[in-house]
Design a protein around this motif. Structure first.
Motif, mmCIF file in Angstrom:
data_model
loop_
_atom_site.group_PDB
_atom_site.id
_atom_site.type_symbol
_atom_site.label_atom_id
_atom_site.label_comp_id
_atom_site.label_asym_id
_atom_site.label_seq_id
_atom_site.Cartn_x
_atom_site.Cartn_y
_atom_site.Cartn_z
ATOM 1 N N PRO A 2 9.789 -4.060 -21.962
ATOM 2 C CA PRO A 2 9.137 -2.759 -22.137
ATOM 3 C C PRO A 2 10.174 -1.652 -22.323
ATOM 4 O O PRO A 2 10.512 -0.927 -21.404
ATOM 5 C CB PRO A 2 8.342 -2.585 -20.832
ATOM 6 N N TRP A 3 10.692 -1.568 -23.529
ATOM 7 C CA TRP A 3 11.818 -0.683 -23.806
ATOM 8 C C TRP A 3 11.402 0.784 -23.785
ATOM 9 O O TRP A 3 10.321 1.162 -24.214
ATOM 10 C CB TRP A 3 12.457 -1.035 -25.151
ATOM 11 N N LEU A 4 12.290 1.598 -23.289
ATOM 12 C CA LEU A 4 12.029 3.018 -23.117
ATOM 13 C C LEU A 4 12.369 3.773 -24.404
ATOM 14 O O LEU A 4 13.528 3.954 -24.747
ATOM 15 C CB LEU A 4 12.867 3.568 -21.956
ATOM 16 N N ASP A 5 11.332 4.198 -25.112
ATOM 17 C CA ASP A 5 11.492 4.993 -26.331
ATOM 18 C C ASP A 5 10.181 5.744 -26.514
ATOM 19 O O ASP A 5 9.303 5.318 -27.255
ATOM 20 C CB ASP A 5 11.790 4.085 -27.521
ATOM 21 N N LEU A 6 10.023 6.839 -25.791
ATOM 22 C CA LEU A 6 8.748 7.534 -25.720
ATOM 23 C C LEU A 6 8.231 7.972 -27.089
ATOM 24 O O LEU A 6 7.046 7.886 -27.378
ATOM 25 C CB LEU A 6 8.871 8.746 -24.792
ATOM 26 N N LYS A 7 9.123 8.419 -27.950
ATOM 27 C CA LYS A 7 8.684 8.879 -29.266
ATOM 28 C C LYS A 7 8.168 7.728 -30.120
ATOM 29 O O LYS A 7 7.117 7.807 -30.737
ATOM 30 C CB LYS A 7 9.835 9.590 -29.986
ATOM 31 N N SER A 8 8.915 6.611 -30.147
ATOM 32 C CA SER A 8 8.530 5.495 -30.998
ATOM 33 C C SER A 8 7.314 4.754 -30.452
ATOM 34 O O SER A 8 6.567 4.133 -31.209
ATOM 35 C CB SER A 8 9.698 4.514 -31.141
ATOM 36 N N ASN A 9 7.114 4.781 -29.136
ATOM 37 C CA ASN A 9 5.998 4.041 -28.541
ATOM 38 C C ASN A 9 4.667 4.782 -28.650
ATOM 39 O O ASN A 9 3.631 4.228 -28.312
ATOM 40 C CB ASN A 9 6.282 3.752 -27.065
ATOM 41 N N LYS A 10 4.704 6.026 -29.089
ATOM 42 C CA LYS A 10 3.454 6.769 -29.208
ATOM 43 C C LYS A 10 2.645 6.260 -30.384
ATOM 44 O O LYS A 10 3.165 6.002 -31.446
ATOM 45 C CB LYS A 10 3.747 8.269 -29.403
ATOM 46 N N GLY A 11 1.351 6.143 -30.187
ATOM 47 C CA GLY A 11 0.334 5.803 -31.170
ATOM 48 C C GLY A 11 0.748 5.275 -32.518
ATOM 49 O O GLY A 11 1.836 5.414 -32.967
ATOM 50 N N GLY A 12 -0.169 4.621 -33.164
ATOM 51 C CA GLY A 12 -0.010 4.179 -34.534
ATOM 52 C C GLY A 12 0.578 2.803 -34.697
ATOM 53 O O GLY A 12 0.372 2.163 -35.710
ATOM 54 N N GLY A 13 1.312 2.314 -33.731
ATOM 55 C CA GLY A 13 1.937 1.007 -33.851
ATOM 56 C C GLY A 13 1.160 -0.079 -33.132
ATOM 57 O O GLY A 13 0.052 0.137 -32.653
ATOM 58 N N THR A 14 1.766 -1.260 -33.040
ATOM 59 C CA THR A 14 1.102 -2.384 -32.378
ATOM 60 C C THR A 14 1.638 -2.604 -30.982
ATOM 61 O O THR A 14 1.293 -3.575 -30.335
ATOM 62 C CB THR A 14 1.306 -3.684 -33.188
ATOM 63 N N ARG A 15 2.511 -1.717 -30.518
ATOM 64 C CA ARG A 15 3.054 -1.890 -29.177
ATOM 65 C C ARG A 15 3.030 -0.557 -28.432
ATOM 66 O O ARG A 15 3.239 0.507 -28.993
ATOM 67 C CB ARG A 15 4.467 -2.467 -29.197
ATOM 68 N N ALA A 16 2.738 -0.659 -27.140
ATOM 69 C CA ALA A 16 2.751 0.498 -26.247
ATOM 70 C C ALA A 16 2.931 -0.041 -24.852
ATOM 71 O O ALA A 16 2.538 -1.157 -24.562
ATOM 72 C CB ALA A 16 1.445 1.287 -26.370
ATOM 73 N N GLU A 68 14.942 -0.442 -36.273
ATOM 74 C CA GLU A 68 15.841 0.683 -36.055
ATOM 75 C C GLU A 68 15.272 1.982 -36.610
ATOM 76 O O GLU A 68 14.700 2.015 -37.706
ATOM 77 C CB GLU A 68 17.190 0.390 -36.707
ATOM 78 N N ASN A 69 15.409 3.047 -35.827
ATOM 79 C CA ASN A 69 15.007 4.366 -36.309
ATOM 80 C C ASN A 69 15.905 5.430 -35.678
ATOM 81 O O ASN A 69 16.831 5.105 -34.921
ATOM 82 C CB ASN A 69 13.527 4.642 -36.027
ATOM 83 N N ALA A 70 15.620 6.687 -35.973
ATOM 84 C CA ALA A 70 16.470 7.780 -35.497
ATOM 85 C C ALA A 70 16.463 7.903 -33.978
ATOM 86 O O ALA A 70 17.392 8.465 -33.390
ATOM 87 C CB ALA A 70 16.012 9.095 -36.134
ATOM 88 N N ASN A 71 15.427 7.394 -33.328
ATOM 89 C CA ASN A 71 15.311 7.518 -31.876
ATOM 90 C C ASN A 71 16.044 6.430 -31.102
ATOM 91 O O ASN A 71 16.393 6.629 -29.936
ATOM 92 C CB ASN A 71 13.831 7.490 -31.460
ATOM 93 N N ASN A 72 16.239 5.271 -31.742
ATOM 94 C CA ASN A 72 16.708 4.124 -30.956
ATOM 95 C C ASN A 72 17.972 3.453 -31.464
ATOM 96 O O ASN A 72 18.416 2.466 -30.878
ATOM 97 C CB ASN A 72 15.589 3.071 -30.859
ATOM 98 N N TYR A 73 18.550 3.930 -32.565
ATOM 99 C CA TYR A 73 19.666 3.198 -33.171
ATOM 100 C C TYR A 73 20.858 3.062 -32.222
ATOM 101 O O TYR A 73 21.554 2.045 -32.216
ATOM 102 C CB TYR A 73 20.091 3.825 -34.500
#
Length: 307
Positions: A90-104, A138-143
């Protein structure tokens, strides 16, 4: 068919077999090669019952151990007791984990890995065996975090083996800077990867089975598997069982032990049992423990595991 599997199938169901019988069944192979394949698979496919006498291990002996606890604490496991670690933390990335994806991970205390996490993974993993981490694209929040994971693994004695994209079928999340429909499967080995990949060219030249360092085959450019539908999934970030099966086929043999230290839905355990691997599942949430039990109980194949 690799030699170990051929030997197993040849003597499966018999009370025992001798080395001489194994040699006779494989006259085209050097005795040293036949003997080596048996020795390498002691405790996996074969058991020594006396000098020069062996028996096959019943392939129905797979078991699942389900533990309620913190998957970052592996102290219950012995050194070099696990053949594969396959997990999605359960990786900590509040921005990427918000809505729209398949994981939260709304129900979890999310965190970021530390060096100590990988030190523990390396401690329980057998030499040459594989660690499989399911990670975000990979994205700007987690690279920076993704880079740090690789560095922690390296410092703990784990070698970066490969990364394969998981494409989530036709699913597309239209949030953020770009459409999302992938995650990454990152694979490490403890030290040099064990020899699992059959070397046909060298085998043909030498007249015996030869293997290269690495998993059982060339990994694909991507795993194209649709995510689990929200209507049927029992966990907010549940992996598709077909994805788990494909990965386990590359990095493990029958009879080996797979660890998922953040079990969630228990799907890695189900995939392991279906492929005749044993598994250790660790899950911190009581409600998920009950869901995992229900998952196995619904399938007759797994009922004996829970009895």
């Amino acid at each position: 068919m690799i030699l170990a599997e051929k030997l197993f199938n040849c003597f499966k169901g018999k009370d025992s077999f001798t080395l001489n019988e194994a040699y006779l069944e494989n006259k085209e192979k050097p005795k040293t090669t036949v003997r080596a394949r048996i020795y390498e698979n002691l405790g996996i496919r074969f058991e020594r019952i006396a000098k020069g006498i062996y028996k096959t291990i019943d392939s129905n002996d797979e078991a699942c151990i389900l533990i309620e606890g913190d998957g970052r604490n592996l102290s219950i496991l012995k050194d070099e007791s696990i053949d594969c670690i396959f997990t999605d933390h359960p990786w900590l990335d509040l921005k990427s984990n918000k809505g729209g994806g398949t994981r939260a991970f709304a129900l979890y205390d999310c965190f970021k890995y530390t060096y100590d996490d990988f030190k523990e993974k390396a401690r329980v993993l057998k030499k040459g065996c594989f660690l499989v981490e399911v990670l975000p694209a990979e994205n700007a929040n987690n690279y920076e975090y993704l880079y740090q994971i690789k560095q922690y693994a390296k410092d703990a004695g784990l070698i970066y083996y490969s990364k394969v994209t998981w494409k989530k079928g036709n699913f597309v999340s239209n949030t953020g800077r770009k459409a999302k429909n992938t995650q990454d499967i990152m694979i490490f080995s403890k030290g040099k990867a064990r020899r699992m990949r059959y070397d046909k060219k060298k085998s043909d030249i030498n007249g015996m089975d030869c293997y290269m360092s690495g998993c059982k085959g060339m990994l694909p450019t991507m795993f194209d598997v649709s995510p689990v539908s929200k209507k049927v999934r029992i966990h907010q970030s549940e992996l598709p069982i077909s994805l788990c099966e494909q990965i386990l086929e590359f990095v493990t043999y029958e009879g080996e032990v797979v660890l998922d230290s953040f079990a969630g839905s228990g799907v890695v355990g189900e995939a392991a049992l279906k492929l005749k691997r044993s598994c250790v599942l660790i899950e911190i949430l009581k409600e998920n423990i009950e869901k995992i039990k229900s998952r196995f109980e619904r399938n007759i194949l797994f009922q004996s595991v829970l009895e």
